[in-house]
Design a protein around this motif. Structure first.
Motif, mmCIF file in Angstrom:
data_model
loop_
_atom_site.group_PDB
_atom_site.id
_atom_site.type_symbol
_atom_site.label_atom_id
_atom_site.label_comp_id
_atom_site.label_asym_id
_atom_site.label_seq_id
_atom_site.Cartn_x
_atom_site.Cartn_y
_atom_site.Cartn_z
ATOM 1 N N ILE A 72 0.839 -1.194 0.000
ATOM 2 C CA ILE A 72 0.000 0.000 0.000
ATOM 3 C C ILE A 72 0.879 1.251 0.000
ATOM 4 O O ILE A 72 1.853 1.329 0.736
ATOM 5 N N VAL A 102 -2.503 7.073 -2.400
ATOM 6 C CA VAL A 102 -3.936 7.018 -2.083
ATOM 7 C C VAL A 102 -4.433 8.389 -1.619
ATOM 8 O O VAL A 102 -5.498 8.854 -2.004
ATOM 9 N N ASP A 108 -7.288 -0.057 -2.908
ATOM 10 C CA ASP A 108 -6.073 0.414 -2.227
ATOM 11 C C ASP A 108 -6.431 1.332 -1.063
ATOM 12 O O ASP A 108 -5.803 1.277 -0.005
ATOM 13 N N ALA A 138 -7.725 -0.843 1.711
ATOM 14 C CA ALA A 138 -6.602 -1.589 2.287
ATOM 15 C C ALA A 138 -5.771 -0.661 3.183
ATOM 16 O O ALA A 138 -5.331 -1.064 4.271
ATOM 17 N N TRP A 139 -5.592 0.566 2.745
ATOM 18 C CA TRP A 139 -4.820 1.532 3.538
ATOM 19 C C TRP A 139 -5.462 1.739 4.906
ATOM 20 O O TRP A 139 -4.779 1.758 5.932
ATOM 21 N N ILE A 154 -7.875 -6.496 2.607
ATOM 22 C CA ILE A 154 -6.668 -6.203 1.830
ATOM 23 C C ILE A 154 -6.483 -7.282 0.771
ATOM 24 O O ILE A 154 -6.178 -6.981 -0.382
#
Lengths: 262, 262, 262, 262
Positions: C12, C17, D150, D153-154, D247
């Motif tokens: 990540i 992001v 993403d 997931a972050w 994730i």
């Protein structure tokens, strides 16, 4: 005198003055389309006696400027032009001017204009440029490949509709009607009727008119094949102008390197 | 062929494609400042062998373009330029391009560029323009008269600081130092030290240098008095260039018509 | 299991992001007005059987929440409420949430809502809250004191027009007309006609109706005088609710401390 | 009195006052993520004596509110929460509030808050709510499915890192260290070292801690299968809470209906 001046300097707070700037940036990972349009080009084309409905030299000058833009800005992968407008497509990943719309748009419009003035004499060796031409611009983000192609198709549809109308309109005017009479005559006519008008009344087969008038102009880098494989990251080929159908997806399928999407 | 084409036309939904446009506009009733900057003018000034630290002809060409901009856009009431940058101030009430920043910025940058290329030969009759110059732009809104004057003062302070530094730097370079040596020599010096350096080492009184270098250039319409009264709404006077101190408020008090505020 | 998980973590890229966040901020030195409106309050007021045309307890609950908002956010200097809407005015210099509109608007709407639910029982001891009420919000910047007062006047004019209409409408409904008949009856009537209708048909003098219905509610800090002088920077007074005419400038002239402007 | 009032009404120009509103909207066809965060929840959790490092009841209250949000706003297809924050994902095609960020964000934050207050007693039957909790919000657009995953997931990586750190920190504090000593002790430690610390010193196997603490909470509609086929456009299933690994792409591959993308 300087004494006062330097004393004054201390009073300015640049950080505060700068805090009024607003930092917007175009959404990352989206296709950015910058479209420029001639300012008051109706008048410009009259003053410079452009041929109607299309002045081939004026269009070729526009195309030549678009080629220069693609050579200057490597993040621009495709351009489409018609009449006094040109759309430039930046690759999704572009970080040109950190994606600040003001700077991207003004830099492209300015460079295009600069080139237009410099190259004017190449395309109109016997016509003086009577006053400074200018172009305004705007930017739009398109998040998917599909909607980007829809945008380009929309511009080409507009080219077709306007060109067909203008061809009819100017033939009627040249045949002796006033502009108002010609407008009234064409009001509400469909594509087929316009083609029949041109064919019957003026002996013009619309589909035999030059492609540059009917299709507009597409500008892109030709594919470079080295040792049998398309070269890598950097699309380096020569910038070319074509008058192809970009509404049909076959064009894009045959030229995947232009807007290579993953 | 056209058959396919016209069938394709029906598939495009212009309203949907257009819905991706974002319509931002600059806050009403605020002063809009559009600042343009030369793109890569470091290189441009080298290729065209501009004199260092200041090329008077290059500055006069910039000023001439700014005058043309004020003549073209009547909503622009004041401009201030230094080096390869120019700031244009639109009146608070301006509805130019419905206050859309993209269009305002690009139209001004484009018109300025166009004029720059056209007038190049007037200011550099013996120098060929080697490639298209371009300018990028941005806009900032200032909500009060006071902060607008602070912005303009900030630009003039920058002019002063840069010009003093550059004058020293280039005198050192011309006297035989390398560019790096000259930079190191000037590191950390104050205004007074720089003036002493110029005076003692090179016999230059900073305050006797031309005003255009020290003060930058202000462009505005001269006051028109008809029958003893300043003319009404429309500020019509001839556009003039001056090299005055715009940090001191006395300038603004003596020229209330420029940014007439209520 | 965690092995996989921690391996995934490395993939990540938070910076990338985060780069999709857009950082817009409200123009500095302008008055920020945040207006919140009840979501679907037409239904909410029916389900909770609010009195028509005005439910005094519901209005007092709204006012009580607005007082809490001014006590929580010291940068809010004034609020004006009518029906299910409330406008909050932040001082020009506010740096609340670094002037990010999303955070300012949502924090105010959320705090108001929270208070509304908590205080519900104080104002409706015998009515259960049947489902969660909510409010949406928006922000507008006003660059001058004058246009800010125009905004507030506009809201009070709206209060007057709606209240007069609703008073007539509900009197007609209560007198036996259907809602549609009542609407038709009122279509196109002017202020004077509506007042006459109330007076003749229902014996109601519009001007004798409670001020809270006719004028809406203004919320601000009362002036604190210590040792004979108005206290300095921090406006500390108790937060009060008033039902005054804020269209007339006399209110503002008599309460200069509320929106003290320079 | 009303005489003055009605005369004043005529002076207001609502269109002009409204022209200061700025109409920005979130780019169409992109995933909109609205993230809300508790305002000053550090203090809120202390005042309400939440258990450290995790208060299971407080997390379950948050989850219960998120479920209510998904039930209220059908365009929200997924939510992920950890600690005092919650991210809500709107489907790409959502036209909620015409994609105006202010209204979307404030309406969600307000509804969440309202539910939080109303349901407080269900989760803390013996604790009084001491003051109004509130949440601020923001929105981000993600143009592709990949970058949206993403983002999620972050957030889950953040959950993991914070939870592991907090578990160690509070075990050290409970074992007698001061907060500063505990911070210093943990400075620079890696994942493995933290797990060893928990295991050796406190006999805690990190991976055996409840999933809700380690994985955060995912909220979505369960798949509804009718007659063997997944139901069409409208994803109708019951809203469920899970503590899964989002994730790993396997979760998304097994639940394609959640963010069904084309």
């Amino acid at each position: 005198d300087l004494g006062h001046f330097t004393k004054d300097i201390g009073k300015i707070e640049p950080d505060y003055v700068r805090s009024f700037q607003f930092e917007n940036k175009l959404l990352p990972l989206t296709w950015v389309v910058v479209r420029i349009d001639g300012c008051h080009f109706h008048r410009f084309s009259e003053v410079h006696e452009f041929e109607k409905p299309n002045d081939e030299q004026a269009l070729k000058l526009m195309n030549s400027c678009a080629v220069a833009v693609l050579e200057e800005f490597e993040d621009i992968h495709f351009a489409y032009g018609v009449s006094d407008e040109y759309s430039f497509v930046l690759k999704k990943e572009s970080e040109l001017y950190e994606r600040q719309p003001s700077k991207i748009i003004s830099a492209i419009a300015s460079f295009f204009t600069s080139t237009y003035v410099i190259k004017w004499g190449d395309f109109f060796p016997h016509k003086e440029l009577k006053y400074p031409p200018s172009f305004d611009g705007r930017a739009v983000c398109y998040p998917t490949y599909k909607i980007l192609l829809d945008y380009l198709a929309w511009r080409q549809v507009d080219c077709h509709i306007n060109n067909q109308y203008n061809t009819c309109f100017w033939m009627l005017v040249k045949s002796g009607k006033t502009k108002t009479q010609s407008q009234d005559y064409l009001k509400g006519t469909q594509t087929r009727e316009k083609n029949e008008l041109l064919s019957r009344q003026f002996g013009i087969e619309y589909n035999s008119l030059p492609l540059i008038f009917r299709m507009g102009s597409s500008v892109f880098r030709s594919k470079v094949i080295e040792n049998g494989i398309v070269s890598g990251k950097k699309v380096e080929g020569e910038v070319v102008v074509d008058h192809c159908n970009i509404i049909e997806h076959s064009f894009w399928e045959e030229h995947p390197h232009i807007l290579s999407y993953s």
